[in-house]
Design a protein around this motif. Sequence first.
Motif, PDB file in Angstrom:
ATOM      1  N   THR A 524       0.828  -1.203   0.000  1.00  0.00           N
ATOM      2  CA  THR A 524       0.000   0.000   0.000  1.00  0.00           C
ATOM      3  C   THR A 524       0.864   1.256   0.000  1.00  0.00           C
ATOM      4  OG1 THR A 524      -1.704  -1.209   1.216  1.00  0.00           O
ATOM      5  CG2 THR A 524      -1.890   1.184   1.171  1.00  0.00           C
ATOM      6  N   LEU A 525       1.934   1.247   0.792  1.00  0.00           N
ATOM      7  CA  LEU A 525       2.834   2.404   0.833  1.00  0.00           C
ATOM      8  C   LEU A 525       3.493   2.645  -0.518  1.00  0.00           C
ATOM      9  CD1 LEU A 525       4.666   2.169   4.284  1.00  0.00           C
ATOM     10  CD2 LEU A 525       3.196   4.021   3.460  1.00  0.00           C
ATOM     11  N   SER A 526       3.797   1.562  -1.230  1.00  0.00           N
ATOM     12  CA  SER A 526       4.435   1.722  -2.545  1.00  0.00           C
ATOM     13  C   SER A 526       3.535   2.477  -3.510  1.00  0.00           C
ATOM     14  CB  SER A 526       4.803   0.353  -3.117  1.00  0.00           C
ATOM     15  OG  SER A 526       3.639  -0.418  -3.385  1.00  0.00           O
ATOM     16  N   LYS A 527       2.212   2.367  -3.327  1.00  0.00           N
ATOM     17  CA  LYS A 527       1.279   3.127  -4.151  1.00  0.00           C
ATOM     18  C   LYS A 527       1.106   4.544  -3.626  1.00  0.00           C
ATOM     19  CE  LYS A 527      -1.506  -0.862  -5.617  1.00  0.00           C
ATOM     20  NZ  LYS A 527      -2.864  -1.471  -5.614  1.00  0.00           N
ATOM     21  N   ALA A 528       1.055   4.654  -2.294  1.00  0.00           N
ATOM     22  CA  ALA A 528       0.807   5.969  -1.694  1.00  0.00           C
ATOM     23  C   ALA A 528       1.986   6.917  -1.851  1.00  0.00           C
ATOM     24  CB  ALA A 528       0.464   5.804  -0.217  1.00  0.00           C
ATOM     25  N   LEU A 529       3.198   6.383  -1.983  1.00  0.00           N
ATOM     26  CA  LEU A 529       4.388   7.239  -2.059  1.00  0.00           C
ATOM     27  C   LEU A 529       4.404   8.111  -3.308  1.00  0.00           C
ATOM     28  CD1 LEU A 529       7.213   4.869  -0.721  1.00  0.00           C
ATOM     29  CD2 LEU A 529       6.236   6.895   0.388  1.00  0.00           C
ATOM     30  N   ILE A 530       3.581   7.751  -4.306  1.00  0.00           N
ATOM     31  CA  ILE A 530       3.527   8.588  -5.513  1.00  0.00           C
ATOM     32  C   ILE A 530       3.028   9.983  -5.170  1.00  0.00           C
ATOM     33  CG2 ILE A 530       1.160   7.995  -6.185  1.00  0.00           C
ATOM     34  CD1 ILE A 530       2.144   7.940  -9.089  1.00  0.00           C
ATOM     35  N   LEU A 531       2.305  10.118  -4.063  1.00  0.00           N
ATOM     36  CA  LEU A 531       1.797  11.432  -3.658  1.00  0.00           C
ATOM     37  C   LEU A 531       2.924  12.373  -3.241  1.00  0.00           C
ATOM     38  CD1 LEU A 531      -1.257  10.285  -1.530  1.00  0.00           C
ATOM     39  CD2 LEU A 531      -1.302  11.181  -3.852  1.00  0.00           C
ATOM     40  N   LEU A 532       4.092  11.805  -2.888  1.00  0.00           N
ATOM     41  CA  LEU A 532       5.216  12.631  -2.445  1.00  0.00           C
ATOM     42  C   LEU A 532       6.113  13.055  -3.589  1.00  0.00           C
ATOM     43  CD1 LEU A 532       6.198  10.626   0.780  1.00  0.00           C
ATOM     44  CD2 LEU A 532       4.687  12.622   0.573  1.00  0.00           C
ATOM     45  N   LYS A 533       5.868  12.522  -4.764  1.00  0.00           N
ATOM     46  CA  LYS A 533       6.738  12.854  -5.908  1.00  0.00           C
ATOM     47  C   LYS A 533       6.362  14.210  -6.499  1.00  0.00           C
ATOM     48  CE  LYS A 533       7.685   8.045  -7.130  1.00  0.00           C
ATOM     49  NZ  LYS A 533       7.601   7.007  -8.179  1.00  0.00           N
TER      50      LYS A 533
END
Length: 533
Positions: A524-533
């Motif tokens: 789930t974090l691997s998907k959510a981290l796109i928000l930090l890019k």
Amino acid sequence: MKNSGVLSRARTVAAPGFNRWLVPPCALAIHLCIGMAYGFSVFWLPLSHAIGISDPVACPNLSLLGALTTTTCDWRVSDLVWTYTLFFVVLGAAAAIWGGWLERAGPRKAGVVAAFCWCGGMGIAAIGVSLHQLWLIWLGSGVIGGIGLGLGYISPVSTLIKWFPDRRGMATGMAIMGFGGGAMIGGPLADLLMKHFASATGVGVWQTFLVLASGYFVFMMAGAIGYRVPADGWAPAGWTPPASADSAISRFNVALSDAHRTPQFWLVWLVLFCNVSASIGIIGIASPMVQELFGGRLIDAPGIVFTAFDDDQKKAAAAVGAGFVGAISLFNIGGRFFWAWLSDRIGRKPLFATILAAGALLYGVAAPALAGTTLGLFILVFCVLASMYGGGFATAPAYLADLFGTKYVGAIHGRLLTAWSTAGVVGPLLVANMRDGRIAAGIPRDQVYQPIFWVLAAMLVCGFVADLFVRPVAAKFHMAADDTPLAVEPAVAADGPATSGTAPIVALAWLAVALPILWGVYMTLSKALILLK
């Protein structure tokens, strides 16, 4: 079945020396499996082209009734999502109907029945996919699986509350956190399995159903067999029940037949209904909502509206939307434990007042003000809202135990879940109809949601007012201290020696549920981290 049978309630009475910390991982083992109901949306798109494989075989004049039995037309997503509706309607009905039986039969027998219904239902659904018969999917996963959901959801409630009278919120929060986390594990796992089984002649769904059902059956049976209930009169060392008659935690029990006759039951029902309705509909469209509100700002292309995206921009925006959904999922799961834990310290009524008031402010003021302007703060607002949505679920059983006592709390909780089932229909319909109506009226996409937020805020205000009116249950509904209408079988020694709950076993049990949870968090974090890019 004889009184001494392995599934009898009497055989689940814990032997002296049993470690109560073995019970939460047993509850988690069941909730992590049935929580996959939240993740069934991962199957809709593959199933919508199960015949055409690469291109769906569409039949424009196909009715819903025709979709149930067609073998030549691909199903529409709108046909498939009825399975999701059935899940939660049947869950609430099953919990309400068989909650009393669960209290008599005990959590072990209920957990075993839940395992057969949930996993057997997935097996029937797999046959439905292989034969392309939608009615079998509805019957298997929707109805039979829904019964498993209802029994599996409430099976640990009264058990955990009896083992943790000193930490009711934390205990139920741990288990119900698992229900929220089931999709976090099952969704990515199902996606990997479908990719593995997909071929030129199939999309890999029925094989995935069977693999998941087999794994879930092992986990759920292990959890059910591991259940124990404390002996009569047991209490944690150093803990004594509240002595004050006006304590927020009742010293009395209320019979199942009387609970629904009290105003307290219906006030808590309304509190849960409002909390769920205000969140479940908006969470269901979280990805398109953030794309429509922020448009080109999501992909460093300010000024471009959502409807003007080209294919590449749509893919990039969809990835951000998926990250938003992932972040919401993590906060939903974490909130189930955090808010329930906090309720042990500040009380259940103040906790609900806090999350309902804060939710109304976030929906009514913060969300409209931030929509389309500040992406980071907007996402944070909805993550907090998702945490409070989950927290309401996890705190409700402890609230019921405080009001009605622990004797019938599992069955009373089962009846309370009809609020969830009702909200699961009302919330999505309300949000979807308002959204679609405003789009049809020509309202720009970035201005569609503001009135929706205000309506949801009003629902939370209604829940807040209902919570304010909750008072201790009147003495006329209290059961006599020697009243034992459950007619429970005489207690016999629990299975296994007194050391069955010693530290190494407890550690292994926690490891067995922790590893899947950690994997799900990573995915789930691997998907959510796109928000930090």
